[in-house]
Design a protein around this motif. Structure first.
Motif, PDB file in Angstrom:
ATOM      1  N   LEU A   1      -2.442   4.979  -1.630  1.00 32.82           N
ATOM      2  CA  LEU A   1      -1.219   4.268  -1.952  1.00 32.82           C
ATOM      3  C   LEU A   1      -0.731   4.746  -3.309  1.00 32.82           C
ATOM      4  O   LEU A   1      -1.526   4.860  -4.252  1.00 32.82           O
ATOM      5  N   ASN A   2       0.569   5.011  -3.393  1.00 30.27           N
ATOM      6  CA  ASN A   2       1.142   5.530  -4.619  1.00 30.27           C
ATOM      7  C   ASN A   2       2.438   4.808  -4.963  1.00 30.27           C
ATOM      8  O   ASN A   2       3.125   4.294  -4.075  1.00 30.27           O
TER       9      ASN A   2
ATOM     10  N   ILE B   1       2.263  -4.269  -6.718  1.00 28.12           N
ATOM     11  CA  ILE B   1       3.517  -5.012  -6.726  1.00 28.12           C
ATOM     12  C   ILE B   1       4.527  -4.188  -5.944  1.00 28.12           C
ATOM     13  O   ILE B   1       4.669  -2.987  -6.175  1.00 28.12           O
ATOM     14  N   ILE B   2       5.210  -4.849  -5.001  1.00 31.96           N
ATOM     15  CA  ILE B   2       6.267  -4.140  -4.285  1.00 31.96           C
ATOM     16  C   ILE B   2       7.613  -4.782  -4.586  1.00 31.96           C
ATOM     17  O   ILE B   2       7.706  -5.994  -4.784  1.00 31.96           O
TER      18      ILE B   2
ATOM     19  N   LYS C   1       1.902   2.129   5.645  1.00 31.30           N
ATOM     20  CA  LYS C   1       2.785   3.128   5.049  1.00 31.30           C
ATOM     21  C   LYS C   1       3.746   3.633   6.129  1.00 31.30           C
ATOM     22  O   LYS C   1       3.333   3.987   7.231  1.00 31.30           O
ATOM     23  N   VAL C   2       5.038   3.647   5.807  1.00 37.52           N
ATOM     24  CA  VAL C   2       6.048   4.020   6.793  1.00 37.52           C
ATOM     25  C   VAL C   2       6.903   5.156   6.260  1.00 37.52           C
ATOM     26  O   VAL C   2       7.069   5.307   5.034  1.00 37.52           O
ATOM     27  N   PRO C   3       7.455   5.967   7.148  1.00 33.62           N
ATOM     28  CA  PRO C   3       8.204   7.148   6.702  1.00 33.62           C
ATOM     29  C   PRO C   3       9.610   6.803   6.239  1.00 33.62           C
ATOM     30  O   PRO C   3      10.167   5.754   6.569  1.00 33.62           O
TER      31      PRO C   3
ATOM     32  N   ARG D   1       6.890   3.778   0.527  1.00 33.08           N
ATOM     33  CA  ARG D   1       7.588   2.760   1.326  1.00 33.08           C
ATOM     34  C   ARG D   1       6.565   2.103   2.245  1.00 33.08           C
ATOM     35  O   ARG D   1       5.862   2.795   3.000  1.00 33.08           O
ATOM     36  N   VAL D   2       6.479   0.775   2.196  1.00 32.72           N
ATOM     37  CA  VAL D   2       5.412   0.082   2.921  1.00 32.72           C
ATOM     38  C   VAL D   2       5.941  -1.171   3.607  1.00 32.72           C
ATOM     39  O   VAL D   2       6.870  -1.823   3.128  1.00 32.72           O
TER      40      VAL D   2
END
Length: 394
Positions: A79-80, A29-30, A157-159, A84-85
């Motif tokens: 994934l944790n 879930i995001i 995954k993005v910084p 940020r995705v």
């Protein structure tokens, strides 16, 4: 939670809907931080694509923060919670034969309504977010929260430190434009003609230039789109003011473009100066064809012999008066697909970080999610020079 919900033709509402929950061990879930309205959402808005149902949550350009993980998604370790995705519009398993080949938009496992899709497509495609029950009927990301199936594969995954505006379009329009250019097999010295200067067309123009095209020609009629294309270095053609065929002949010394790219799709503009567009609209109104084929015909007629036609614009079914004889005798190669997003995103993220491209240039309107119904109408009607709408939950 709040979300933008489809209730019928040209009826999108900002509704309260059930919060998403973990349904499978590979789910996440995001919490959505940003989303956008895509040109292909307008196909749903106009009810041109079948199998939408009242109550469906829209949207397939989404990014945010992971707030919950299923046990298998957690165990896989990539994934944790807190990551940020960006979420691609295509849902991918990462393990089937098509995913292993990088053909992510035709993943063999993620369309949970494969039986329905087979009746229309012959074989099912991948599941897509917020895009009809032919592609799985998954709730979309124009919402405060989003359930992501197969989340350990279906994410980018993005910084930290790069604003959402620069990263959000990794979900669709940037890799879609890049895919359009890549499948055109652009070579240094090529002349590339691109039909459509909407958001995908704008990304395609910049992708073609980055890939070394010598001349990029952009075709549209809206001044704000043509201005944006010209700012990128494209030569522009306003099809409402001049003949596309005559201008392409002039610009290519009579030879035609090496590569032609359709970034328009089903809803070609209808105008009196192009009689076949009127024919298409009549056929569409009488349910005799699904899609308006003017751009396809124009590309086939103008493409250089032995050239390539790349189709990234969305089509929904049948096109009438398709000039297959011209295409065959000219030896034209066709390549088309929904973009295989994850095939390109590592490279594109590096290009964003290296400031080779800043996709945020395309945003003309940034609004809260609650303004979504109004912004669908603004985007549809091209009011207020609207090219791309970014929405953010409160």
């Amino acid at each position: 939670m709040k979300a933008l919900v489809w209730h019928g033709k040209e009826d999108v509402r900002y509704d309260t809907v059930s919060d998403p929950e973990i349904e499978d061990a590979r789910d996440a879930i995001i919490k959505v931080t940003s989303c956008a309205i895509c040109g292909s959402d307008l196909h749903l808005y106009h009810n041109f694509i079948p199998a939408m149902l009242p109550g469906d949550v829209l949207g397939h350009e989404t990014m945010g923060e992971v707030v919950e993980l299923g046990p298998e998604a957690k165990a896989r370790g990539n994934l944790n919670v807190g990551d940020r995705v960006v979420i691609p519009f295509t849902i991918i398993c990462g393990e089937c034969d098509q995913c292993k080949r990088g053909n992510f938009s035709v993943c063999q496992r993620t369309n949970r309504k494969a039986d329905l899709a087979e009746k229309v497509f012959g074989h099912p495609t991948a599941g897509l977010f917020g895009y009809t029950h032919l592609t799985g009927g998954y709730p979309g990301g124009q919402a405060e929260y989003l359930r992501v199936p197969f989340a350990d594969a279906t994410h980018i995954k993005v910084p930290e430190g790069i604003p959402d505006e620069k990263l959000l379009f990794l979900s669709d329009i940037l890799p879609t434009g890049w895919h359009a250019a890549m499948q055109a097999d652009i070579q240094p010295g090529d002349t590339v003609a691109i039909w459509g200067c909407g958001p995908v067309g704008q990304m395609t123009i910049r992708s073609a230039i980055l890939l070394g095209a010598e001349q990029v020609i952009a075709i549209d009629f809206l001044p704000e789109r043509l201005s944006m294309a010209e700012a990128a270095g494209a030569t522009i053609i306003n099809f409402m003011e001049e003949s596309v065929t005559e201008r392409l002949t002039e610009l290519t010394g009579g030879k035609g473009p090496h590569k032609c790219i359709d970034a328009v799709g089903s809803e070609n503009h209808v105008c009196l100066s192009q009689p076949d567009t009127m024919y298409d609209r009549l056929k569409q109104i009488t349910l005799s064809e699904n899609d308006r084929g003017h751009v396809l015909r124009e590309m086939i007629y103008n493409c250089r012999p032995a050239g390539v036609i790349s189709i990234i614009g969305v089509y929904t079914g049948l096109v009438d008066k398709f000039p297959i004889g011209i295409a065959m005798n000219k030896g034209i190669t066709f390549r088309m697909a929904q973009a295989h997003v994850n095939r390109w995103t590592d490279d594109l993220l590096h290009r964003i970080e290296d400031e080779q491209i800043d996709p945020s240039f395309v945003i003309t309107h940034k609004r809260p999610l609650s303004a979504g119904p109004e912004m669908y109408r603004t985007f549809r009607d091209k009011q207020d020079s609207c090219i791309k709408v970014m929405l953010q939950p409160a």
